[in-house]
Design a protein around this motif. Structure first.
Motif, mmCIF file in Angstrom:
data_model
loop_
_atom_site.group_PDB
_atom_site.id
_atom_site.type_symbol
_atom_site.label_atom_id
_atom_site.label_comp_id
_atom_site.label_asym_id
_atom_site.label_seq_id
_atom_site.Cartn_x
_atom_site.Cartn_y
_atom_site.Cartn_z
ATOM 1 N N THR A 58 0.806 -1.222 0.000
ATOM 2 C CA THR A 58 0.000 0.000 0.000
ATOM 3 C C THR A 58 0.842 1.275 0.000
ATOM 4 O OG1 THR A 58 -1.621 -1.240 1.233
ATOM 5 C CG2 THR A 58 -1.914 1.125 1.159
ATOM 6 N N GLY A 59 1.938 1.292 0.768
ATOM 7 C CA GLY A 59 2.765 2.490 0.827
ATOM 8 C C GLY A 59 3.302 2.864 -0.532
ATOM 9 N N ASN A 60 3.780 1.868 -1.280
ATOM 10 C CA ASN A 60 4.324 2.150 -2.604
ATOM 11 C C ASN A 60 3.238 2.596 -3.566
ATOM 12 O OD1 ASN A 60 6.707 1.399 -1.578
ATOM 13 N ND2 ASN A 60 7.030 -0.354 -2.916
ATOM 14 N N VAL A 61 2.060 1.949 -3.489
ATOM 15 C CA VAL A 61 0.960 2.337 -4.373
ATOM 16 C C VAL A 61 0.576 3.787 -4.135
ATOM 17 C CG1 VAL A 61 -1.466 1.931 -4.870
ATOM 18 C CG2 VAL A 61 0.069 0.007 -4.638
ATOM 19 N N PHE A 62 0.515 4.172 -2.847
ATOM 20 C CA PHE A 62 0.133 5.554 -2.561
ATOM 21 C C PHE A 62 1.221 6.526 -2.988
ATOM 22 C CE2 PHE A 62 -3.875 6.208 -0.347
ATOM 23 C CZ PHE A 62 -4.340 4.911 -0.384
ATOM 24 N N ALA A 63 2.495 6.112 -2.890
ATOM 25 C CA ALA A 63 3.571 6.988 -3.367
ATOM 26 C C ALA A 63 3.407 7.232 -4.863
ATOM 27 C CB ALA A 63 4.924 6.356 -3.067
ATOM 28 N N ILE A 64 3.015 6.185 -5.606
ATOM 29 C CA ILE A 64 2.816 6.363 -7.056
ATOM 30 C C ILE A 64 1.640 7.297 -7.317
ATOM 31 C CG2 ILE A 64 2.077 5.145 -9.142
ATOM 32 C CD1 ILE A 64 3.892 2.896 -8.284
ATOM 33 N N PHE A 65 0.562 7.167 -6.536
ATOM 34 C CA PHE A 65 -0.566 8.096 -6.686
ATOM 35 C C PHE A 65 -0.113 9.527 -6.427
ATOM 36 C CE2 PHE A 65 -4.008 4.757 -5.571
ATOM 37 C CZ PHE A 65 -3.914 4.272 -6.859
ATOM 38 N N MET A 66 0.723 9.694 -5.388
ATOM 39 C CA MET A 66 1.201 11.046 -5.059
ATOM 40 C C MET A 66 2.010 11.630 -6.203
ATOM 41 S SD MET A 66 0.915 12.026 -1.691
ATOM 42 C CE MET A 66 2.385 12.977 -1.686
ATOM 43 N N ILE A 67 2.863 10.787 -6.815
ATOM 44 C CA ILE A 67 3.691 11.282 -7.917
ATOM 45 C C ILE A 67 2.801 11.721 -9.077
ATOM 46 C CG2 ILE A 67 5.397 10.587 -9.634
ATOM 47 C CD1 ILE A 67 6.615 8.781 -7.476
ATOM 48 N N THR A 68 1.735 10.930 -9.349
ATOM 49 C CA THR A 68 0.822 11.281 -10.438
ATOM 50 C C THR A 68 0.127 12.603 -10.155
ATOM 51 O OG1 THR A 68 0.386 8.923 -10.463
ATOM 52 C CG2 THR A 68 -0.941 10.293 -11.902
ATOM 53 N N VAL A 69 -0.406 12.732 -8.936
ATOM 54 C CA VAL A 69 -1.135 13.961 -8.604
ATOM 55 C C VAL A 69 -0.182 15.151 -8.617
ATOM 56 C CG1 VAL A 69 -2.432 15.115 -6.791
ATOM 57 C CG2 VAL A 69 -2.926 12.757 -7.342
ATOM 58 N N ALA A 70 1.065 14.941 -8.180
ATOM 59 C CA ALA A 70 2.039 16.033 -8.197
ATOM 60 C C ALA A 70 2.319 16.470 -9.626
ATOM 61 C CB ALA A 70 3.326 15.594 -7.509
ATOM 62 N N ALA A 71 2.390 15.508 -10.558
ATOM 63 C CA ALA A 71 2.623 15.867 -11.957
ATOM 64 C C ALA A 71 1.459 16.704 -12.480
ATOM 65 C CB ALA A 71 2.810 14.613 -12.800
ATOM 66 N N ALA A 72 0.227 16.298 -12.141
ATOM 67 C CA ALA A 72 -0.944 17.078 -12.563
ATOM 68 C C ALA A 72 -0.902 18.476 -11.967
ATOM 69 C CB ALA A 72 -2.218 16.352 -12.137
ATOM 70 N N GLU A 73 -0.496 18.558 -10.686
ATOM 71 C CA GLU A 73 -0.445 19.849 -9.999
ATOM 72 C C GLU A 73 0.554 20.783 -10.666
ATOM 73 O OE1 GLU A 73 2.258 19.865 -7.020
ATOM 74 O OE2 GLU A 73 2.184 21.993 -7.413
ATOM 75 N N VAL A 74 1.725 20.246 -11.035
ATOM 76 C CA VAL A 74 2.730 21.092 -11.683
ATOM 77 C C VAL A 74 2.213 21.577 -13.032
ATOM 78 C CG1 VAL A 74 5.004 21.120 -12.718
ATOM 79 C CG2 VAL A 74 4.661 20.040 -10.537
ATOM 80 N N GLY A 75 1.565 20.686 -13.794
ATOM 81 C CA GLY A 75 1.051 21.091 -15.098
ATOM 82 C C GLY A 75 0.069 22.243 -14.976
ATOM 83 N N ILE A 76 -0.934 22.079 -14.106
ATOM 84 C CA ILE A 76 -1.938 23.123 -13.929
ATOM 85 C C ILE A 76 -1.310 24.382 -13.330
ATOM 86 C CG2 ILE A 76 -3.973 23.742 -12.585
ATOM 87 C CD1 ILE A 76 -4.782 22.042 -14.742
ATOM 88 N N GLY A 77 -0.451 24.195 -12.323
ATOM 89 C CA GLY A 77 0.158 25.342 -11.649
ATOM 90 C C GLY A 77 0.958 26.197 -12.614
ATOM 91 N N LEU A 78 1.788 25.543 -13.436
ATOM 92 C CA LEU A 78 2.597 26.321 -14.366
ATOM 93 C C LEU A 78 1.733 26.974 -15.428
ATOM 94 C CD1 LEU A 78 5.819 24.221 -14.732
ATOM 95 C CD2 LEU A 78 5.550 26.437 -13.692
ATOM 96 N N ALA A 79 0.648 26.297 -15.851
ATOM 97 C CA ALA A 79 -0.250 26.917 -16.828
ATOM 98 C C ALA A 79 -0.844 28.196 -16.247
ATOM 99 C CB ALA A 79 -1.351 25.946 -17.223
ATOM 100 N N ILE A 80 -1.244 28.142 -14.963
ATOM 101 C CA ILE A 80 -1.819 29.337 -14.336
ATOM 102 C C ILE A 80 -0.769 30.435 -14.217
ATOM 103 C CG2 ILE A 80 -2.781 30.227 -12.187
ATOM 104 C CD1 ILE A 80 -4.178 27.559 -11.840
ATOM 105 N N VAL A 81 0.461 30.056 -13.821
ATOM 106 C CA VAL A 81 1.523 31.061 -13.685
ATOM 107 C C VAL A 81 1.794 31.729 -15.030
ATOM 108 C CG1 VAL A 81 3.962 31.401 -13.200
ATOM 109 C CG2 VAL A 81 2.605 29.967 -11.708
ATOM 110 N N ILE A 82 1.836 30.931 -16.105
ATOM 111 C CA ILE A 82 2.104 31.501 -17.432
ATOM 112 C C ILE A 82 0.969 32.424 -17.850
ATOM 113 C CG2 ILE A 82 2.272 30.884 -19.879
ATOM 114 C CD1 ILE A 82 3.903 28.462 -18.973
ATOM 115 N N LEU A 83 -0.269 32.012 -17.537
ATOM 116 C CA LEU A 83 -1.425 32.845 -17.874
ATOM 117 C C LEU A 83 -1.357 34.184 -17.142
ATOM 118 C CD1 LEU A 83 -3.969 32.395 -19.564
ATOM 119 C CD2 LEU A 83 -5.151 31.843 -17.454
#
Lengths: 101, 181
Positions: A58-83
């Motif tokens: 479970t710990g590893n599975v959740f770490a992978i979920f965190m990495i995925t959500v972090a990637a989504a967060e960076v994508g949206i965050g940088l899009a907002i910053v650029i806007l």
């Protein structure tokens, strides 16, 4: 190895992230600090998994979920910053004080 | 403590922890944005090595591929597109650094103290039998199938949202010019 050595390291990373989040002025640097904090949480999850070793990893599975959500967060965050940069010609968060453009 | 230091695996841990601490401080204090982003590579690569110590192979390589490979490139793009000040003279920090440092120290004291009290005597097995990609696949596509699908959907939504936000909209005048040409 002890569990607590990993927990202490991850506490250090997390508080560095807190410092960066509060002290930085540039929006991109604030996102970098958030990445530090997320990385600290990942380290915690993986360290606890090495201790508990449950049947579903479970710990590893959740770490992978965190990495995925972090990637989504960076994508949206940088899009907002650029806007915002396109409209206001600055990435300094102290200048973002109005909700309207 | 003497026992602890005699294990080779703890030496590896100490070296990696020093790299992480040094690079982490550089991420939040560096005056050059590019240096800060590149220091984050140091933090993440050393964390991936720690994951290998903790027998989490797959997560370690996912961290290297996704973060060092993709997210850091995004950050460098973001820094360069927003033409952030790169000189040494411009302060990247605001004037509340002291308060921020106090908050960070209090956070560290709270987290480290709680961890020490709760898990101070727990021993874990380093570089034990690894959690293989197969184990993880069984779990991800079995018990955690629905969260896995939801997280894929979140990623898709973020992708579409990112494109929609950052796309350059033309003003009506530019649009008219385009149709004339």
């Amino acid at each position: 190895m002890t569990l607590v050595q990993f927990l202490l390291l991850s506490s250090l990373l997390f508080s560095l992230g807190v410092y960066g989040l509060l002290a930085r002025r540039n929006a991109v640097m604030i996102l970098l600090s958030v990445e530090l904090m997320l990385n600290a949480v990942n380290l915690n999850l993986v360290a606890f998994e090495a201790w508990i070793r449950d049947a579903f990893a479970t710990g590893n599975v959740f770490a992978i979920f965190m990495i995925t959500v972090a990637a989504a967060e960076v994508g949206i965050g940088l899009a907002i910053v650029i806007l915002i940069f396109r409209n206001r010609a600055t990435a300094n968060v102290d200048d973002f004080e109005l909700m309207r453009g | 403590m003497a026992d602890w230091i005699s294990l080779p695996v703890n030496w590896v841990f100490l070296v990696l922890a020093l790299v992480i601490a040094f690079a982490g401080v550089k991420v939040v204090t560096s005056r050059n944005l590019i240096h800060a982003a590149l220091s984050l590579v140091g933090v993440l690569a050393s964390t991936a090595a720690l994951f290998l110590l903790l027998s989490a192979e797959f997560v370690a390589w996912v961290l290297v591929l996704v973060y060092v490979g993709a997210v850091l490139v995004l950050f460098l793009f973001g820094i360069m597109i927003t033409r952030a000040p790169m000189g040494r003279e411009v302060s990247l920090d605001n004037e509340r650094r002291g308060l921020a440092a106090i908050t960070a120290l209090a956070t560290f004291a709270l987290l480290a103290g709680t961890s020490w009290v709760a898990f101070g005597d727990v021993e874990i097995e380093g570089v034990g039998d690894p959690i293989t990609t197969g184990d993880l696949a069984d779990s991800l596509l079995g018990r955690y199938l629905i969260p896995f699908e939801i997280v894929s959907f979140v990623l898709l939504a973020a992708l579409i949202g990112g494109i929609a936000l950052a796309r350059k909209d033309r003003s009506p005048a530019e649009e008219a010019e385009r149709t004339d040409a």
